[in-house]
Write an enzyme that holds these catalytic residues in place. Structure first.
Site, PDB file in Angstrom:
ATOM      1  N   ASP A  83      68.476  -0.761 -63.541  1.00  0.00           N
ATOM      2  CA  ASP A  83      67.888  -0.429 -62.238  1.00  0.00           C
ATOM      3  C   ASP A  83      66.530   0.255 -62.456  1.00  0.00           C
ATOM      4  O   ASP A  83      66.438   1.218 -63.221  1.00  0.00           O
ATOM      5  CB  ASP A  83      68.867   0.521 -61.520  1.00  0.00           C
ATOM      6  CG  ASP A  83      68.508   0.770 -60.072  1.00  0.00           C
ATOM      7  OD1 ASP A  83      67.872  -0.109 -59.458  1.00  0.00           O
ATOM      8  OD2 ASP A  83      68.886   1.846 -59.553  1.00  0.00           O
ATOM      9  N   HIS A  84      65.507  -0.234 -61.813  1.00  0.00           N
ATOM     10  CA  HIS A  84      64.163   0.365 -61.874  1.00  0.00           C
ATOM     11  C   HIS A  84      63.628   0.558 -63.294  1.00  0.00           C
ATOM     12  O   HIS A  84      63.197   1.668 -63.661  1.00  0.00           O
ATOM     13  CB  HIS A  84      64.121   1.708 -61.135  1.00  0.00           C
ATOM     14  CG  HIS A  84      64.289   1.577 -59.657  1.00  0.00           C
ATOM     15  ND1 HIS A  84      63.284   1.141 -58.818  1.00  0.00           N
ATOM     16  CD2 HIS A  84      65.364   1.796 -58.858  1.00  0.00           C
ATOM     17  CE1 HIS A  84      63.729   1.108 -57.583  1.00  0.00           C
ATOM     18  NE2 HIS A  84      65.006   1.485 -57.574  1.00  0.00           N
ATOM     19  N   HIS A 182      64.895   5.480 -50.888  1.00  0.00           N
ATOM     20  CA  HIS A 182      65.966   6.037 -51.715  1.00  0.00           C
ATOM     21  C   HIS A 182      66.397   7.418 -51.225  1.00  0.00           C
ATOM     22  O   HIS A 182      65.624   8.130 -50.597  1.00  0.00           O
ATOM     23  CB  HIS A 182      65.506   6.140 -53.172  1.00  0.00           C
ATOM     24  CG  HIS A 182      65.278   4.803 -53.812  1.00  0.00           C
ATOM     25  ND1 HIS A 182      64.042   4.201 -53.858  1.00  0.00           N
ATOM     26  CD2 HIS A 182      66.140   3.941 -54.399  1.00  0.00           C
ATOM     27  CE1 HIS A 182      64.147   3.026 -54.461  1.00  0.00           C
ATOM     28  NE2 HIS A 182      65.408   2.842 -54.809  1.00  0.00           N
ATOM     29  N   GLY A 183      67.621   7.791 -51.568  1.00  0.00           N
ATOM     30  CA  GLY A 183      68.080   9.156 -51.333  1.00  0.00           C
ATOM     31  C   GLY A 183      68.799   9.354 -50.008  1.00  0.00           C
ATOM     32  O   GLY A 183      69.152   8.394 -49.306  1.00  0.00           O
ATOM     33  N   LYS A 186      66.419   9.344 -45.349  1.00  0.00           N
ATOM     34  CA  LYS A 186      65.634   8.117 -45.230  1.00  0.00           C
ATOM     35  C   LYS A 186      64.800   8.058 -43.961  1.00  0.00           C
ATOM     36  O   LYS A 186      63.771   7.403 -43.911  1.00  0.00           O
ATOM     37  CB  LYS A 186      66.574   6.903 -45.256  1.00  0.00           C
ATOM     38  CG  LYS A 186      67.393   6.805 -46.533  1.00  0.00           C
ATOM     39  CD  LYS A 186      68.225   5.543 -46.519  1.00  0.00           C
ATOM     40  CE  LYS A 186      69.278   5.515 -47.612  1.00  0.00           C
ATOM     41  NZ  LYS A 186      68.724   5.603 -48.961  1.00  0.00           N
ATOM     42  N   GLY A 214      67.686   1.260 -51.661  1.00  0.00           N
ATOM     43  CA  GLY A 214      67.771   2.339 -50.679  1.00  0.00           C
ATOM     44  C   GLY A 214      68.711   2.009 -49.538  1.00  0.00           C
ATOM     45  O   GLY A 214      68.426   2.284 -48.381  1.00  0.00           O
ATOM     46  N   SER A 216      71.929   3.030 -48.941  1.00  0.00           N
ATOM     47  CA  SER A 216      73.049   3.900 -48.569  1.00  0.00           C
ATOM     48  C   SER A 216      72.989   4.242 -47.090  1.00  0.00           C
ATOM     49  O   SER A 216      71.907   4.390 -46.513  1.00  0.00           O
ATOM     50  CB  SER A 216      73.020   5.188 -49.401  1.00  0.00           C
ATOM     51  OG  SER A 216      73.539   4.940 -50.690  1.00  0.00           O
ATOM     52  N   ARG A 262      77.332   9.308 -54.570  1.00  0.00           N
ATOM     53  CA  ARG A 262      77.124  10.735 -54.867  1.00  0.00           C
ATOM     54  C   ARG A 262      77.698  11.602 -53.749  1.00  0.00           C
ATOM     55  O   ARG A 262      78.317  12.636 -53.998  1.00  0.00           O
ATOM     56  CB  ARG A 262      75.632  11.029 -55.019  1.00  0.00           C
ATOM     57  CG  ARG A 262      74.983  10.261 -56.160  1.00  0.00           C
ATOM     58  CD  ARG A 262      73.494  10.519 -56.223  1.00  0.00           C
ATOM     59  NE  ARG A 262      72.879   9.701 -57.258  1.00  0.00           N
ATOM     60  CZ  ARG A 262      71.681   9.902 -57.774  1.00  0.00           C
ATOM     61  NH1 ARG A 262      70.941  10.889 -57.352  1.00  0.00           N
ATOM     62  NH2 ARG A 262      71.202   9.104 -58.714  1.00  0.00           N
TER      63      ARG A 262
HETATM   64  P1  13P Z   1      70.286   4.769 -52.202  1.00  0.00           P
HETATM   65  O1  13P Z   1      69.605   6.032 -52.609  1.00  0.00           O
HETATM   66  O2  13P Z   1      70.068   4.464 -50.759  1.00  0.00           O
HETATM   67  O3  13P Z   1      71.716   4.737 -52.564  1.00  0.00           O
HETATM   68  O4  13P Z   1      69.576   3.575 -53.010  1.00  0.00           O
HETATM   69  C1  13P Z   1      69.932   3.318 -54.336  1.00  0.00           C
HETATM   70  C2  13P Z   1      69.014   2.347 -54.996  1.00  0.00           C
HETATM   71  O5  13P Z   1      68.208   1.691 -54.393  1.00  0.00           O
HETATM   72  C3  13P Z   1      69.146   2.221 -56.457  1.00  0.00           C
HETATM   73  O6  13P Z   1      68.175   1.382 -56.989  1.00  0.00           O
HETATM   74  O1  G3H Z   2      67.087   4.084 -57.328  1.00  0.00           O
HETATM   75  C1  G3H Z   2      67.474   5.089 -57.828  1.00  0.00           C
HETATM   76  C2  G3H Z   2      68.867   5.348 -58.151  1.00  0.00           C
HETATM   77  O2  G3H Z   2      69.480   6.085 -57.122  1.00  0.00           O
HETATM   78  C3  G3H Z   2      68.997   6.007 -59.488  1.00  0.00           C
HETATM   79  O3  G3H Z   2      68.670   7.339 -59.427  1.00  0.00           O
HETATM   80  O4  G3H Z   2      67.191   7.770 -61.387  1.00  0.00           O
HETATM   81  O5  G3H Z   2      68.540   9.611 -60.315  1.00  0.00           O
HETATM   82  O6  G3H Z   2      69.649   7.848 -61.669  1.00  0.00           O
HETATM   83  P1  G3H Z   2      68.499   8.201 -60.791  1.00  0.00           P
HETATM   84 ZN    ZN Z   3      66.305   1.441 -55.996  1.00  0.00          ZN
END
Ligand code: 13P
Ligand code: G3H
Ligand code: ZN
Length: 314
Positions: A83-84, A182-183, A186, A214, A216, A262
């Site tokens: 991821d990312h 994210h987070g 939002k 993003g 959630s 989380r």
């Molecule tokens: P959330 O913070 O909305 O759960 O998004 C997670 C995400 O995009 C991880 O790449």
């Molecule tokens: O997109 C981000 C994910 O929520 C991962 O977050 O870098 O804190 O593990 P993190």
């Molecule tokens: Zn993401």
């Protein structure tokens, strides 16, 4: 063999009007909670690992946990995803470590540089049978240096650029900025997604899988429990589940969820420790935390429409 790439999953998701849940894993309990939900629901699964997760747990532990999940669940198609990924080198590491999918997120770079680094990752990954997700446009949250929550709408993915980006970079899926971030914070006002952006990109790139980060929903029940038991998250707000369901029926094939995991585990742990102040055995709160994740993920799989779709995605 249940370890797969995302090609077939996305093909079936597009055809069937559903999306695959991509859940972030950081430790054993989170992973077990997610996997037990997926097994009960017979859903395909993307397990994703961020650089932060790798730093926290170490790749050997994460790989060991994932290997157990894969070997114990031969009937569930499981893709393992970075991821990312921020650089070519990070992506290369995960490809070399056996992940079946990587994301190169060069979205904060200028358009041409984003294409250049994405193309380099695609060439390396494709030669090793690994698929690549890229990103165009900017989300809030982990890209705060670029965009704050209130600015999200100004950085939406531009559909014509998306077409050029996909054609020139060769990526297999594209994360689009459509109003999410994210987070846990939002939106400040009424949550709204830019469905027209998704629709236009899908029209211009028929059959091409899109990804929503993003995603959630920041479920009220967890935020309320957290606040009730000593937490302080008064302004938390996420993407309504109806909006997630609607996007899943469109060209969004992968929906990223981390914050809701989380929140679920934190709410349960806070509740237990507040109600039973003499408790000191971690199994007595991590176990119920894991159970809370399982229940939440089962519900999400239903929202995404991917319950019962494991077999067709193999
Ligand atoms: P959330 O913070 O909305 O759960 O998004 C997670 C995400 O995009 C991880 O790449
Ligand atoms: O997109 C981000 C994910 O929520 C991962 O977050 O870098 O804190 O593990 P993190
Ligand atoms: Zn993401």
């Amino acid at each position: 063999m249940a370890l797969v790439g995302t090609k077939k999953m996305f093909e079936m998701a597009l055809k069937g009007g559903y999306a695959i849940g991509a859940f972030n894993v950081n430790n054993m309990e989170i992973t077990q909670g997610i996997v037990s939900a997926v097994v009960e629901e017979k859903s395909p699964l993307i397990l994703q690992v961020s650089r932060g997760a790798r730093k926290y747990a170490g790749i050997s532990y994460l790989n060991a946990i994932i290997n157990v999940v894969v070997s114990e669940n031969p009937d569930i198609p499981i893709a393992t995803h970075l991821d990312h990924g921020d650089t070519f080198e990070t992506c290369k590491q995960f490809v070399d470590d056996g992940f079946t999918s990587v994301m190169i997120d060069a979205s904060k770079l200028p358009f041409e540089e984003n294409i250049t680094v994405t193309k380099k990752v695609v060439e390396y990954a494709h030669a090793r049978d690994v698929v690549v997700e890229a990103e165009l446009g900017q989300l809030g949250g982990i890209e705060e240096d670029v965009v704050g929550v209130e600015d999200v709408g100004k950085h939406l993915t531009e559909p014509d650029q998306a077409v050029e980006f996909v054609e020139r970079s060769g990526c297999d899926s594209l994360a689009v900025a459509c109003g999410t971030s994210h987070g846990a914070y939002k939106f400040k006002i009424e949550p709204k997604l830019a469905f027209d952006v998704i629709e236009k990109i899908a029209e211009k790139l028929p059959g091409f899988p899109l990804v929503m980060h993003g995603s959630s929903s920041v479920l009220r029940e967890f935020v309320d429990l957290i606040n009730k038991y000593g937490g302080d998250m008064p302004d938390a707000m996420g993407v309504p589940e109806e909006a997630i369901g609607k996007a899943a029926k469109m060209a969004i094939c992968k929906v990223n969820i981390d914050t809701d995991l989380r929140l679920a585990v934190t709410a349960k742990i806070r509740q237990i420790l507040a109600e039973r102040p003499s408790e000191f055995d971690p199994r007595k709160y991590l176990g119920p935390g894991r159970e809370a994740i399982k229940d939440m993920v089962k519900h999400k799989l239903d929202v995404l429409g991917c319950s019962g779709k494991a077999a067709e995605c193999m």
